[in-house]
Design a protein around this motif. Structure first.
Motif, PDB file in Angstrom:
ATOM      1  N   LYS A 177       3.715   4.832  -6.098  1.00 36.99           N
ATOM      2  CA  LYS A 177       2.523   5.432  -5.509  1.00 36.99           C
ATOM      3  C   LYS A 177       1.940   6.584  -6.331  1.00 36.99           C
ATOM      4  N   GLU A 178       2.665   7.063  -7.346  1.00 36.40           N
ATOM      5  CA  GLU A 178       2.140   8.124  -8.197  1.00 36.40           C
ATOM      6  C   GLU A 178       1.640   7.610  -9.544  1.00 36.40           C
ATOM      7  N   THR A 179       1.712   6.292  -9.768  1.00 36.68           N
ATOM      8  CA  THR A 179       1.249   5.749 -11.051  1.00 36.68           C
ATOM      9  C   THR A 179      -0.277   5.659 -11.077  1.00 36.68           C
ATOM     10  N   ASP A 180      -0.837   5.759 -12.270  1.00 39.87           N
ATOM     11  CA  ASP A 180      -2.295   5.787 -12.426  1.00 39.87           C
ATOM     12  C   ASP A 180      -2.952   4.539 -11.860  1.00 39.87           C
ATOM     13  N   ILE A 185      -7.128  -3.055   2.031  1.00 40.78           N
ATOM     14  CA  ILE A 185      -6.203  -3.348   0.942  1.00 40.78           C
ATOM     15  C   ILE A 185      -4.830  -3.689   1.513  1.00 40.78           C
ATOM     16  N   ARG A 186      -4.410  -4.887   1.207  1.00 44.02           N
ATOM     17  CA  ARG A 186      -3.132  -5.376   1.717  1.00 44.02           C
ATOM     18  C   ARG A 186      -2.012  -5.190   0.684  1.00 44.02           C
ATOM     19  N   ALA A 187      -2.403  -5.205  -0.582  1.00 38.94           N
ATOM     20  CA  ALA A 187      -1.428  -5.047  -1.666  1.00 38.94           C
ATOM     21  C   ALA A 187      -2.180  -4.787  -2.963  1.00 38.94           C
ATOM     22  N   VAL A 188      -1.418  -4.447  -3.986  1.00 39.83           N
ATOM     23  CA  VAL A 188      -1.982  -4.230  -5.321  1.00 39.83           C
ATOM     24  C   VAL A 188      -1.189  -5.081  -6.313  1.00 39.83           C
ATOM     25  N   PRO A 198       0.807  -1.237   0.000  1.00 39.14           N
ATOM     26  CA  PRO A 198       0.000   0.000   0.000  1.00 39.14           C
ATOM     27  C   PRO A 198       0.834   1.279   0.000  1.00 39.14           C
ATOM     28  N   GLU A 199       2.131   1.156   0.221  1.00 42.84           N
ATOM     29  CA  GLU A 199       3.006   2.328   0.194  1.00 42.84           C
ATOM     30  C   GLU A 199       3.607   2.544  -1.199  1.00 42.84           C
ATOM     31  N   GLY A 200       3.362   1.618  -2.123  1.00 43.82           N
ATOM     32  CA  GLY A 200       3.849   1.789  -3.488  1.00 43.82           C
ATOM     33  C   GLY A 200       5.143   1.088  -3.797  1.00 43.82           C
ATOM     34  N   PHE A 201       5.599   0.165  -2.932  1.00 48.91           N
ATOM     35  CA  PHE A 201       6.860  -0.538  -3.164  1.00 48.91           C
ATOM     36  C   PHE A 201       6.608  -2.035  -3.382  1.00 48.91           C
TER      37      PHE A 201
END
Length: 609
Positions: free
Chosen positions: A539-542, A582-585, A512-515
């Motif tokens: 974290k800044e990607t669409d 949300i645990r991950a993407v 969730p932090e984008g890494f």
């Protein structure tokens, strides 16, 4: 199924003849020359059965000369055969192989439809062990390979006639003991000794039928297509005399006799219908005539012939033939000759200018019957110098309707594109052309002058490819391995996914932090192209922002990958914990070209890029 009555009058005494050398009928089959057609002037009358029907071998012999059908294709075609056979079950049986898992899955899929007809039957070798397959799957009838010519008995099997017959009869007895109706396939009968082996064998089969109270069927197999219909021709090639020998001389019931032919000499259809006329009830066929070497009797042709002989449709809906043809072209992706009767794209299209002129006055002049009413195939006319602007507009509207399957706003003859095509056609004939304009030429002109006709093709393929990608992404993201988020389970699973799904360019999971919290999984040999994505902040990607903001999957449009320059689409899915947090993407890049290859119904020009 009728049972042979004890009182039936039969000619007795067809004794087995055991030659020292095989009877190869060299006067008819010299091998170094074209086979000879000999005559002795003996003719037999018609003896058409009171009831006759069609059987199907699309999924047995029909698969021996083409790529195997998928299970899904078999089930869909089986359902179409059921509908084509109609309420009176004109198509009675459907024959299957039993040896592979796919064969058995197809049988179960067809059984799941719950249809009584076409009855599902099997095919096995003359081997007692094979009966276990029939018994295990619960079939009531199976074909058994019982070759009858000396070419097979002496040269292939290395047996005597007596030994071959004894072994065949043992197999038949075994089938009857197990309560299975045997259907003996008299392989290569048009090169066999009819009175010296075939009828004596048939007489023994009749005795077994009488003793058991069960039918014992015979399929007469014109394996090499040698059968002929000419009056006065000699055995074993004469279809009328061959059938007459079994039905009228031996007394074999019509209901237990079946004809199976091949098209090596362009005679498969007429031989099959001639067998009907002389006492055989069942004509074995395959869809579009697919079969070993030159193919079998085309089922759709047999349906038309059946109606002609019956004098009425007997409940048959001929438009199903067109559905079957479209399924072969669009889903099976089979090559169907454009002029193939009843199913080819242009079987009811005329290319001669003088014929086109006649058709414009009355369809009956050059159309075999009302193809639009009976087959749902409107009459088509090839564009010529006689077509005019109105004719070209009509061709384009017919083409548009056939592509989409629905009525669209008609293209006016005043459309600038129509006028330009008309000008091109006029130039062709001014330069001395005498032939009609082909469909390929018209399509090329339409693509150039009316490109809007083809835009929907790409959209349809794009939509289908996107749907395929969405389903794959959903399956992966909902898998137990992904939900566990345990590296020892997760990483091997994602590796396996990439091996199985060639349409995936890249697959990774981000916290969730984008890494990244997983490896960047790519196709073999491509990982180096994405090395800098392992430690990137996303974290800044669409796709990341959209999933985190909405908690729903993200679907991108098509775009070119900056890493591979391939056309791709990105799908991202949220992965939730047990508290719906949300645990991950998970993000997946799909290769559009590879997705398209997973689809069935794709226009050739899109596949070709």
């Amino acid at each position: 199924m009728p049972i042979l009555k004890k009182s039936r009058s039969l000619r007795k005494g067809f004794k087995l003849i055991e030659p020292k050398e095989p009877e190869l009928y060299r006067e008819q089959f010299p091998y170094e020359e074209v086979p000879k057609i000999l005559f002795d002037g003996i003719m037999v009358p018609n003896s058409i059965p009171g009831d006759f029907w069609i059987t199907d071998t699309t999924f047995r012999d029909g698969q021996q000369a083409r790529a195997p059908y998928t299970v899904e294709q078999i089930v869909v075609l089986y359902e179409m055969l059921h509908r084509l056979g109609g309420p009176n079950h004109v198509i009675r049986q459907c024959e299957f192989f039993l040896y592979s898992d796919r064969d058995r899955q197809a049988i179960e899929g067809c059984r799941g439809k719950g249809f009584k007809y076409p009855e599902i039957t099997g095919w096995i070798r003359a081997n007692k062990d094979d009966f276990k397959l029939v018994k295990d799957i619960g079939l009531k009838e199976t074909g058994i390979l019982t070759s009858v010519s000396d070419y097979h008995i002496f040269i292939k099997l290395k047996k005597t006639r007596k030994k071959a017959m004894e072994e065949y009869l043992d197999i038949v007895k075994d089938a009857l003991d197990k309560g299975i109706i045997p259907r003996c396939h008299f392989e290569d009968i048009t090169r066999a000794d009819i009175y010296g082996f075939c009828l004596p064998f048939g007489e023994q089969l009749l005795k077994l039928a009488g003793d058991s109270g069960m039918p014992v069927k015979i399929r007469l197999c014109d394996t090499m297509g040698f059968g002929i219909t000419y009056p006065g021709a000699v055995l074993p090639r004469s279809v009328p005399r061959l059938v007459n020998a079994f039905h009228n001389e031996l007394g074999y019931p019509s209901e237990w006799l079946e004809w199976h032919g091949h098209n090596d000499f362009h005679k498969v259809h007429i031989n099959g219908t001639t067998a009907w006329l002389h006492g055989i009830s069942a004509l074995n066929t395959s869809l579009l005539g697919y079969g070993e070497r030159t193919g079998n009797s085309p089922l759709e042709g047999a349906i038309i012939e059946y109606i002609g002989l019956k004098g009425n449709a007997n409940g048959i809906d001929l438009s199903v033939i067109t559905e079957i043809a479209d399924y072969y072209k669009n889903v099976v992706r089979a090559e169907v000759p454009r002029n193939f009767p009843f199913v080819g794209n242009e079987f009811n299209t005329t290319s001669a200018g003088i014929h086109a002129d006649g058709l414009l006055k009355s369809q009956e002049i050059y159309n075999i019957f009302n193809t639009e009413k009976l087959l749902n195939r409107p009459l088509k006319i090839t564009v010529t110098d006689k077509s005019g602007i109105a004719g070209i507009a009509q061709w384009l509207n017919d083409f548009s309707r056939s592509k989409s399957g629905v009525e669209a706003n008609p293209i006016s003859k005043r459309h600038p594109g129509v006028k330009r095509i008309h000008f091109w056609v006029s130039e062709q004939y001014s330069s001395g052309r005498t032939t009609g304009i082909s469909s390929e030429e018209m399509i090329a002109q339409a693509k150039h002058h009316l490109p809007s006709l083809f835009e929907s093709d790409f959209k349809r393929v794009l939509d289908a490819a996107s749907e395929k990608a969405k389903k794959l992404a959903e399956r992966i993201s909902h898998s137990p391995e992904v939900k566990s988020m345990k590296g020892k389970v997760l990483e091997p699973y994602l590796d396996e996914v990439l091996k199985e799904e060639g349409s995936i360019q890249l697959l990774a999971i981000t916290d969730p932090e984008g890494f990244r919290v997983s490896q960047v999984h790519t196709q073999r040999g491509e990982k180096g192209q994405f090395r800098n994505l392992m430690n990137k902040d996303f974290k800044e990607t669409d796709w990341f922002l959209e999933v985190i903001k909405t908690g729903k999957p993200y679907f991108s449009d098509l775009f070119f990958s900056r890493y591979t320059n391939q056309l791709i689409m990105t799908i991202a899915h949220p992965i939730f914990d047990e508290n719906d947090t949300i645990r991950a993407v998970m993000d997946i890049d799909f290769k559009f070209e590879e997705l398209v290859k997973l689809l069935s119904n794709v226009p050739d020009d899109i596949l070709e890029g």
